[in-house]
Design a protein around this motif. Structure first.
Motif, PDB file in Angstrom:
ATOM      1  N   GLY A 112     -12.852   6.624   8.328  1.00 55.12           N
ATOM      2  CA  GLY A 112     -13.314   7.429   9.388  1.00 55.12           C
ATOM      3  C   GLY A 112     -12.837   8.638   9.835  1.00 55.12           C
ATOM      4  O   GLY A 112     -13.159   9.242  10.890  1.00 55.12           O
ATOM      5  N   GLY A 113     -11.828   9.243   9.213  1.00 54.24           N
ATOM      6  CA  GLY A 113     -10.902  10.263   9.507  1.00 54.24           C
ATOM      7  C   GLY A 113     -11.898  11.602   9.353  1.00 54.24           C
ATOM      8  O   GLY A 113     -11.700  12.603  10.025  1.00 54.24           O
ATOM      9  N   SER A 114     -12.990  11.698   8.481  1.00 52.02           N
ATOM     10  CA  SER A 114     -13.589  12.931   8.121  1.00 52.02           C
ATOM     11  C   SER A 114     -14.827  13.251   8.766  1.00 52.02           C
ATOM     12  O   SER A 114     -15.431  14.247   8.703  1.00 52.02           O
ATOM     13  N   VAL A 115     -15.271  12.212   9.797  1.00 52.30           N
ATOM     14  CA  VAL A 115     -16.458  12.740  10.748  1.00 52.30           C
ATOM     15  C   VAL A 115     -16.047  12.644  12.003  1.00 52.30           C
ATOM     16  O   VAL A 115     -15.181  12.201  12.403  1.00 52.30           O
ATOM     17  N   PRO A 116     -16.772  13.437  12.907  1.00 48.86           N
ATOM     18  CA  PRO A 116     -16.414  13.760  14.293  1.00 48.86           C
ATOM     19  C   PRO A 116     -16.339  12.204  14.980  1.00 48.86           C
ATOM     20  O   PRO A 116     -17.135  11.512  14.729  1.00 48.86           O
ATOM     21  N   VAL A 117     -15.448  12.235  16.209  1.00 43.85           N
ATOM     22  CA  VAL A 117     -15.655  11.095  16.959  1.00 43.85           C
ATOM     23  C   VAL A 117     -16.893  11.249  17.935  1.00 43.85           C
ATOM     24  O   VAL A 117     -17.632  10.457  18.324  1.00 43.85           O
ATOM     25  N   LYS A 118     -17.007  12.605  18.442  1.00 43.51           N
ATOM     26  CA  LYS A 118     -17.994  13.042  19.146  1.00 43.51           C
ATOM     27  C   LYS A 118     -18.896  13.742  18.669  1.00 43.51           C
ATOM     28  O   LYS A 118     -19.385  13.771  17.575  1.00 43.51           O
ATOM     29  N   THR A 181      -4.755  13.405   2.922  1.00 40.65           N
ATOM     30  CA  THR A 181      -4.731  11.644   3.147  1.00 40.65           C
ATOM     31  C   THR A 181      -3.484  11.265   2.266  1.00 40.65           C
ATOM     32  O   THR A 181      -3.295   9.883   2.091  1.00 40.65           O
ATOM     33  N   ASN A 182      -2.779  12.220   1.465  1.00 44.10           N
ATOM     34  CA  ASN A 182      -1.946  11.792   0.532  1.00 44.10           C
ATOM     35  C   ASN A 182      -2.263  10.595  -0.200  1.00 44.10           C
ATOM     36  O   ASN A 182      -1.776   9.643  -0.410  1.00 44.10           O
ATOM     37  N   ALA A 183      -3.482  10.969  -0.940  1.00 44.39           N
ATOM     38  CA  ALA A 183      -4.043   9.851  -1.739  1.00 44.39           C
ATOM     39  C   ALA A 183      -3.121   9.311  -3.063  1.00 44.39           C
ATOM     40  O   ALA A 183      -2.365  10.342  -3.361  1.00 44.39           O
ATOM     41  N   GLY A 184      -3.233   8.147  -3.147  1.00 44.65           N
ATOM     42  CA  GLY A 184      -2.336   7.574  -4.247  1.00 44.65           C
ATOM     43  C   GLY A 184      -3.296   7.377  -5.286  1.00 44.65           C
ATOM     44  O   GLY A 184      -2.826   8.117  -6.303  1.00 44.65           O
ATOM     45  N   GLY A 185      -3.829   6.482  -5.516  1.00 43.09           N
ATOM     46  CA  GLY A 185      -4.903   6.528  -6.792  1.00 43.09           C
ATOM     47  C   GLY A 185      -4.270   5.746  -8.048  1.00 43.09           C
ATOM     48  O   GLY A 185      -3.297   5.009  -7.895  1.00 43.09           O
ATOM     49  N   ASN A 457       6.324  -7.608   6.653  1.00 41.61           N
ATOM     50  CA  ASN A 457       6.943  -6.201   6.628  1.00 41.61           C
ATOM     51  C   ASN A 457       6.102  -5.295   5.538  1.00 41.61           C
ATOM     52  O   ASN A 457       6.757  -4.398   5.012  1.00 41.61           O
ATOM     53  N   GLY A 458       4.924  -5.532   5.570  1.00 41.79           N
ATOM     54  CA  GLY A 458       3.952  -4.615   4.859  1.00 41.79           C
ATOM     55  C   GLY A 458       3.456  -3.269   5.773  1.00 41.79           C
ATOM     56  O   GLY A 458       3.828  -3.148   6.535  1.00 41.79           O
ATOM     57  N   SER A 459       2.676  -2.544   4.727  1.00 36.70           N
ATOM     58  CA  SER A 459       1.936  -1.616   5.502  1.00 36.70           C
ATOM     59  C   SER A 459       0.358  -1.595   5.828  1.00 36.70           C
ATOM     60  O   SER A 459      -0.110  -2.101   4.885  1.00 36.70           O
ATOM     61  N   ILE A 460       0.012  -1.296   6.883  1.00 32.89           N
ATOM     62  CA  ILE A 460      -1.379  -1.650   7.301  1.00 32.89           C
ATOM     63  C   ILE A 460      -2.124  -0.614   6.633  1.00 32.89           C
ATOM     64  O   ILE A 460      -3.336  -0.764   6.547  1.00 32.89           O
ATOM     65  N   SER A 461      -1.647   0.430   5.983  1.00 35.74           N
ATOM     66  CA  SER A 461      -2.424   1.351   5.194  1.00 35.74           C
ATOM     67  C   SER A 461      -1.402   1.849   4.129  1.00 35.74           C
ATOM     68  O   SER A 461      -0.740   3.086   4.340  1.00 35.74           O
ATOM     69  N   ALA A 462      -1.688   1.491   2.784  1.00 32.38           N
ATOM     70  CA  ALA A 462      -0.926   2.005   1.883  1.00 32.38           C
ATOM     71  C   ALA A 462      -1.561   3.469   1.326  1.00 32.38           C
ATOM     72  O   ALA A 462      -0.492   4.385   1.051  1.00 32.38           O
ATOM     73  N   GLU A 463      -2.844   3.562   1.592  1.00 34.14           N
ATOM     74  CA  GLU A 463      -3.203   4.842   0.979  1.00 34.14           C
ATOM     75  C   GLU A 463      -4.178   5.539   1.605  1.00 34.14           C
ATOM     76  O   GLU A 463      -4.350   6.762   1.780  1.00 34.14           O
ATOM     77  N   HIS A 464      -4.933   4.803   2.146  1.00 30.15           N
ATOM     78  CA  HIS A 464      -6.209   5.551   2.927  1.00 30.15           C
ATOM     79  C   HIS A 464      -6.165   6.140   4.216  1.00 30.15           C
ATOM     80  O   HIS A 464      -6.797   6.855   4.693  1.00 30.15           O
ATOM     81  N   GLY A 465      -5.185   5.779   4.688  1.00 32.78           N
ATOM     82  CA  GLY A 465      -4.620   6.430   6.055  1.00 32.78           C
ATOM     83  C   GLY A 465      -5.051   5.857   7.323  1.00 32.78           C
ATOM     84  O   GLY A 465      -5.308   4.834   7.347  1.00 32.78           O
ATOM     85  N   ILE A 466      -5.006   6.351   8.454  1.00 27.68           N
ATOM     86  CA  ILE A 466      -5.209   5.832   9.728  1.00 27.68           C
ATOM     87  C   ILE A 466      -6.643   6.103  10.106  1.00 27.68           C
ATOM     88  O   ILE A 466      -7.330   5.358  10.584  1.00 27.68           O
ATOM     89  N   GLY A 467      -6.885   7.433  10.156  1.00 27.46           N
ATOM     90  CA  GLY A 467      -8.291   7.805  10.713  1.00 27.46           C
ATOM     91  C   GLY A 467      -8.566   7.383  11.794  1.00 27.46           C
ATOM     92  O   GLY A 467      -7.775   7.530  12.993  1.00 27.46           O
TER      93      GLY A 467
END
Ligand SMILES: Cc1cc2nc3c(=O)[nH]c(=O)nc-3n(C[C@H](O)[C@H](O)[C@H](O)COP(=O)(O)OP(=O)(O)OC[C@H]3O[C@@H](n4cnc5c(N)ncnc54)[C@H](O)[C@@H]3O)c2cc1C
Lengths: 506, 270
Positions: A112-118, A181-185, A457-467
């Protein structure tokens, strides 16, 4: 008199610490602003529902709604600048006027990072889509941020180079979005992350200044490496307008196999064996659990394996090799396959080898089509997490059991809990397919999944980001000191909070 | 009268190693041919033919006695035979021509196939030849028809469905024709050529790849078969198709109309 000290004595034991969501005070786009935009942009670069010549709402829909149709913005205006100067002029104006901005690439982001919040102004980079230069000795490509990943791949092909990044959304996502987004792929195992391959960036900062770091140097140790800050910052520090990136010589030979495994426990021993035998030609090792494989086939992604080959398989692994010499690679792959098939205690049931580029593409289509298959099946809750490899299956199973115990594994609620991912990178895509996005399912999943990940001890977002999706959960993967410094950096670059407000930071 | 003992079906599938269809073709500077130093694979129509033979066996079980694949080509064509064997064919025949030899033409290939069929007579004969309707490199699309003519056999070209009745020694073949579908009944022996929609070829499975390594491939030369593969045609010139000129974007309807006029497109008078 008000006693400050008495206040500070109240207990501050609010664990886990929740960050109050702070959306800055911002202004909406007005007709007055449009007058200015019309001065610097041609009519075709402006889509707005504001008077005097409003476009229909439907024209804004693709920009206001995300790829999953999960997040919905209410922007009135999209601008599509063609040059860095135009971007800079727009951003400066918005900064002076305190208008929020959402930078948008291909709008394939999954958080949801690429669309407006408002109703922030959307700046689409789609019209900045030119390759600026390519050097076929060094392999360094400099391109506008709006270039679509697939078209850059196509551009490089005749020069015998490949883009160091490849992902399922390649037909729509843009290099600027990938960097942001530092995309991994799918090629990360082979070519490393964008933090290594991106050599330079051109960024329009939130006050409109152009930060030109578009160097084409492989080595440059001259103080702070500012460009790294923008890689993966999801458009919260500035708008990327140009990217300089190191591309790789195209492999002369590629092969792939899909292996069927009797049980998940065999994935890691298999990974070790495959790495040992294929060494430098191994370019992908992707894990697909049985349930999501079945979804891919159901929704027509790639040609299915025959029943004989899938019988008794709990999961699948897609292995790709890329190398410089076909005979050498095939020999290596063949002896690997032979040793796997003839082992006393085989790690695999069976497998298939692509014998033509069409089949090669078809096997990849199964893997790349998983995201799409899951979306066709229902409403996906997507958790893209890093956990230790041996925990992949456990995370999927525990999540499913949890939903079952909550009485949500049923028609009308959750249909499937599936897992797939880049084993080579320790990255699992946990997907929960529901009939609809409901508060009930969400409450069962969050913070449950995040706590599970934190436990490993993992990451909650390995690739997609936080948005916007994971701002409240950032603290599961970043401690308070880190978040504090992230906020200071944001404040420094964007004191008015105009660039992608409400994203990343809690 | 008692019916004669049921003859079992022997199938022959000719396959050709061609430049893969996904490869971007580059014409050599001398304009006499194309760059062959690229990925090759089995001609897609031949792959469909092999798949169909294997499916016939899956349907008819023991009634299919043998599936033989044959290729006429340079040493590397052996890879193509191995692929066909991994898909489920039983044995291969490689009529090897030198790497440097010019590509044989349909008539030469059909004569070689006729010689192969004659040789097979002592081993039970061939009842059904399934082959691609064309090879994607020369696009000649003649070999099947020439072979049927040389053998004086029935032919069913551009097949999209094949049903064989072994006991009656006949086959019903659905053909893709311009206006739709045509179903024909043919007596065996028969030459069928495959169209794209006949089936979707399987992946080669690892156990079958391993098995294929042990399957026999018989090596022959054109002179063993008494055929002359010298081409009868001379290639004068090979050229690339004209480059597509990219489109352009216009800012307004007025501009579009102006551009159309520029390009010589005028409105039709009512
Ligand atoms: C089918 C599918 C498969 C995917 N597979 C993968 C995968 O394997 N690995 C992976 O990492 N991701 C994957 N993704 C998600 C991935 O994040 C995006 O596909 C891609 O990197 C985003 O590019 P985009 O141009 O669409 O950016 P958008 O979605 O438009 O934007 C993403 C974020 O970047 C910001 N942004 C975009 N452009 C700019 C810019 N020029 N300057 C500053 N900020 C900008 C936006 O504001 C937003 O916060 C997948 C998505 C889909 C739909």
């Amino acid at each position: 008199m008000f006693l400050v000290r008495s206040v500070s004595r109240t207990p501050v034991l609010r664990a886990p610490r929740r960050w109050a969501h702070s959306f800055p005070q911002l202004n909406s786009v007005t007709e007055h602003d449009l007058d200015y935009f019309r001065k610097i942009l041609p009519p075709s670069a402006i889509i707005t529902t504001l008077p005097p010549n409003p476009s229909p709402e439907s024209e804004l829909e693709p920009f206001n709604n995300d790829w999953m149709n999960k997040y919905h913005g209410k922007s009135t205006t999209v601008l599509k600048p063609r040059t860095t100067k135009e971007v800079s002029d727009i951003v400066k104006w918005c900064n002076d006027r305190h208008i929020g901005i959402v930078p948008q690439g291909g709008n394939t982001g999954l958080v949801g990072g690429s669309v407006p919040v408002k109703d922030e102004l959307i700046i689409s980079l789609a019209n900045m889509s030119k390759v600026r230069s390519f050097d076929d000795v060094s392999g360094i490509l400099v391109a506008d941020a709006g270039c679509i990943l697939q078209s850059l791949s196509d551009y490089l092909a005749p020069h015998n180079y490949v883009f160091p990044l490849d992902l399922g959304a390649k037909g729509s996502c843009q290099i600027g979005g990938n960097v942001s987004t530092n995309a991994g792929g799918l090629r990360l195992l082979r070519y490393g992350s964008l933090h290594g391959t991106v050599l330079g960036l051109e960024v329009v900062l939130p006050d409109g200044t152009v930060l030109d770091q578009l160097t084409s140097l492989r080595k440059d140790n001259t103080g702070y490496d500012l460009k790294q800050l923008f890689i993966g910052s999801e458009g919260t520090l500035g708008i990327v307008t140009g990217v300089s990136i190191l591309t790789a010589p195209a492999p002369q030979a590629t092969n792939n196999v899909m292996l069927a495994l009797p049980k998940f426990e065999n994935v890691l021993p298999l990974f070790k064996e495959v790495k040992r035998q294929l060494s430098e030609i191994l370019s992908a090792f992707e894990f697909i659990d049985r349930r999501v494989y079945d979804l891919a086939i159901k929704h027509g992604q790639g040609r299915a394996l025959d029943a004989e080959e899938t019988e008794g398989a709990e999961c699948f692994v897609l292995v790709e090799t890329s190398g410089g010499n076909r005979e050498h690679d095939e020999q290596k792959l063949n002896s690997l396959l032979e040793s796997l098939m003839e082992a006393d205690e085989p790690l695999i049931n069976t497998g298939v080898l692509a014998t033509s580029p069409a089949q090669f593409a078809s096997l990849w289509a199964i893997r790349e089509g998983l995201t799409e298959a899951v979306s066709k099946e229902g409403k996906p809750y997507k958790y893209d997490i890093s956990v230790p490899l041996q925990k992949f299956q456990e995370v999927v199973d525990i999540t499913r059991e949890h939903l079952r115990s909550e009485g949500l594994m049923r028609e009308g609620a959750v249909r499937h809990v599936v897992g797939y991912g880049h084993v080579g990178d320790g990255n699992l895509h946990l997907n929960v397919v529901a009939d609809a996005y409901t508060p009930e399912v969400e409450a069962a999943l969050e913070p449950f999944v995040y706590e599970l990940v934190a436990k490993y001890n993992g990451s909650i977002s390995a690739e997609h980001g936080i948005g916007v999706m994971k701002t409240h959960a950032l603290h599961y993967s970043k401690n308070a000191v880190s978040i504090d410094w992230m906020k200071k950096i944001k404040q420094l670059f964007d004191p008015n909070g105009i660039i992608n407000p409400g994203k990343v930071l809690p | 009268m008692r019916p004669s003992a049921v003859r079992l079906l022997n199938i022959l599938v000719p396959v050709k190693r061609t430049v893969d269809y996904a490869v971007k073709i580059r014409v050599n500077p001398d304009q006499k041919g194309i760059d062959l130093n690229v990925k090759h694979s089995m001609n897609p129509f031949d792959e469909i033919a092999v798949e169909e033979a294997v499916r016939l066996r899956e349907r008819l079980k023991d009634e299919v006695k043998s599936i033989k694949v044959v290729t006429i080509g340079p040493p590397k064509s052996a890879e193509t035979l191995r692929t066909a064997l991994a898909m489920g064919a039983d044995a291969g025949i490689h009529v090897e021509v030198p790497e440097s030899a010019p590509a044989p033409e349909p008539l030469g290939v059909a004569k070689a196939l006729r010689a192969i069929i004659e040789r097979e007579k002592e081993k039970g004969g061939i009842d059904l030849v399934i082959m691609g309707k064309q090879a994607i490199d020369d696009d000649a699309g003649q070999t099947g028809q020439i072979l049927a003519g040389l053998m004086d056999w029935a032919q069913a070209t551009f097949a999209s469905k094949i049903v064989v009745d072994v006991a009656k020694k006949e086959a019903n073949v659905t053909r893709e024709v311009d206006g739709g579908l045509e179903e024909v009944r043919c007596r065996l022996p028969l030459v069928v050529t495959t169209d794209l929609r006949l089936n979707e070829p399987r992946y080669a499975s690892l156990p079958n790849i391993m098995k294929a390594k042990k399957k026999p491939i018989e090596k022959l030369t054109p002179s063993d078969l008494n055929v002359d593969l010298t081409p009868r045609l001379e290639t004068l010139k090979v050229t690339e198709p004209p480059k597509r000129v990219g489109g352009g974007k216009v800012e307004s309807v007025d501009e579009l109309i102006a551009k159309l006029k520029e390009a010589g497109i005028t409105p039709v008078k009512a």
